[in-house]
Design an enzyme around this catalytic site. Structure first.
Site, PDB file in Angstrom:
ATOM      1  N   SER A  88       0.815  -1.218   0.000  1.00 15.83           N
ATOM      2  CA  SER A  88       0.000   0.000   0.000  1.00 15.83           C
ATOM      3  C   SER A  88       0.851   1.270   0.000  1.00 15.83           C
ATOM      4  CB  SER A  88      -0.938   0.018   1.208  1.00 15.83           C
ATOM      5  OG  SER A  88      -1.862  -1.036   1.095  1.00 15.83           O
ATOM      6  N   THR A 141      -1.587   4.435   3.139  1.00 13.70           N
ATOM      7  CA  THR A 141      -2.370   5.078   2.078  1.00 13.70           C
ATOM      8  C   THR A 141      -2.535   6.586   2.291  1.00 13.70           C
ATOM      9  OG1 THR A 141      -3.514   2.955   1.835  1.00 13.70           O
ATOM     10  CG2 THR A 141      -4.441   4.838   0.646  1.00 13.70           C
TER      11      THR A 141
HETATM   12 MG    MG Z   1      -4.431   1.566   3.309  1.00 12.55          MG
HETATM   13 ZN    ZN Z   2      -2.601  -5.083   2.715  1.00  7.30          ZN
END
Ligand code: MG
Ligand code: ZN
Length: 368
Positions: A88, A141
């Protein structure tokens, strides 16, 4: 012959466009998209959200799934700089900064030098900016849009980057990374000095009228949907939109459904899909806003698929999936979907590298 004809018509149009462009390119772009007010982008990232996760959501939902109301869709190739299967951090960095980097790295290239994110560039150009997530706001993220760090696990360092002034609204978990730190520095005090309203509950969030909000709604990750998070994500999203839309220059907002990934890592279909349905509700609320606003582009995508989910039985009529199977508990390499709605939405159809979002967003904002 027909194709030749079409081509010559297009080159004629292209010539006129070039001539007009010489007279003022920004005016041309605005009139083309029929945009009258400030331009806004809301980017949704479903962490781990592959096509099977979406289709299971469509199956389980007893009303029209919000993503089915999106007129355009495409696919994103998610491989990172050093691995066919991204994590991510590299996935978020590719989407946010337009740069493929190594797994584990946040907002930096493979050589560890910083790369600017769409959020930072939007801020530099006078737009309001925000990130919302159900994970800790310092997690990979959301961090990819705000922070620069070669190690995604350096949460307390990443938290410091939220004080650099580039992000106006951030709402998620991660309170401990700001005020229960190894260095004993209370970053929330510094945020208050910068004019942030720092809130710790959904009620406090709803009641603040500040233009700068630090919403730290859990010590680290927020509760899961199965644990009773309810419709918090929808309210966090709408509060961010309400706050950022006060800026007359427009805004950029990233909203992450963080835990589709967590559910798939756990190979727990109900966990993953409760998070999928929750994200879909937040998307639907934002889509209603975009429909009435007319100047807001919404893009929904994923950083990667998680779990290798397959749907081996079920019923659309009864809204059930009877035989979901995960091929493993890790990320996979498959392409992930893109859905788009609003002005310029058609530009997101087709198969793209996960680095292509940055330029599309900059073009939409008419900034560099
Ligand atoms: Mg994430
Ligand atoms: Zn993951």
């Amino acid at each position: 012959m027909f194709i030749m004809k079409r081509k010559s018509i297009y080159s004629g149009v292209f010539l006129i466009v070039l001539i007009l462009a010489g007279c003022g390119s920004s005016n041309l772009t605005v009139s083309k998209s029929k945009i009258t007010g400030p331009r806004n982008i809301i980017l949704f990232i479903g962490d781990g959200m592959g096509v099977a996760q979406v289709y299971a959501g469509i199956t389980l939902s007893n009303q029209t799934f919000s993503l089915e109301k999106f007129p355009y869709s495409g696919f994103s190739k998610t491989y990172s700089a050093n691995n066919y299967i991204t994590d991510s951090a590299a996935g978020g960095t590719a989407i946010a900064c337009g740069t493929k980097t190594n797994n584990g790295m946040i907002g930096v290239g493979p050589d560890s030098s910083s790369v600017s994110s769409i959020l930072e560039i939007a801020h530099k150009n006078g737009l309001a900016t925000g990130v919302v997530s159900t994970s800790s706001i310092t997690h990979a993220t959301p961090a990819s849009f705000v922070a620069h760090n070669a190690g995604r696990g350096n949460y307390e360092d990443i938290a410091k980057d939220f004080l650099k002034g580039t992000v106006d609204v951030f709402i998620g978990g991660g309170a401990d990374n700001f005020r229960a730190r190894k260095d004993s520095v209370d970053l929330t005090a510094k945020l208050k000095e910068q004019g942030f309203s720092v809130v710790y509950t959904l009620d406090e969030l709803k009641n603040t009228n500040s233009k700068k909000i630090a919403g730290l709604l859990a010590k680290f990750h927020m509760p899961t949907e199965l644990e009773g998070r309810g419709d918090a994500l929808k309210h966090m999203t709408m509060k961010a939109i309400e706050t950022l839309s006060k800026n007359k220059n427009g805004f950029f907002l990233m909203v992450e459904g963080s835990m589709i990934d967590f559910g798939c890592h756990a190979k727990d279909f109900n966990y993953a899909e409760s998070e999928m349905l929750d994200l879909n509700e937040a998307i639907d609320a934002a889509r209603d806003y975009a429909a009435s606003d007319g100047n807001t582009l919404i893009v929904v995508t994923a950083d990667h698929e998680t779990g290798g989910l397959t749907l081996n039985g079920g019923s659309m009529k009864e809204h059930k999936v009877t035989e979901p199977k995960f091929s493993g508990g890790e990320h996979t390499a498959v392409m992930v979907p893109i859905f788009s709605y609003g002005p310029d939405a058609e530009k997101f159809s087709g198969i793209h590298e996960n680095t292509f979002f940055l330029n599309q967003f900059l073009n939409y904002f008419n900034i560099k």
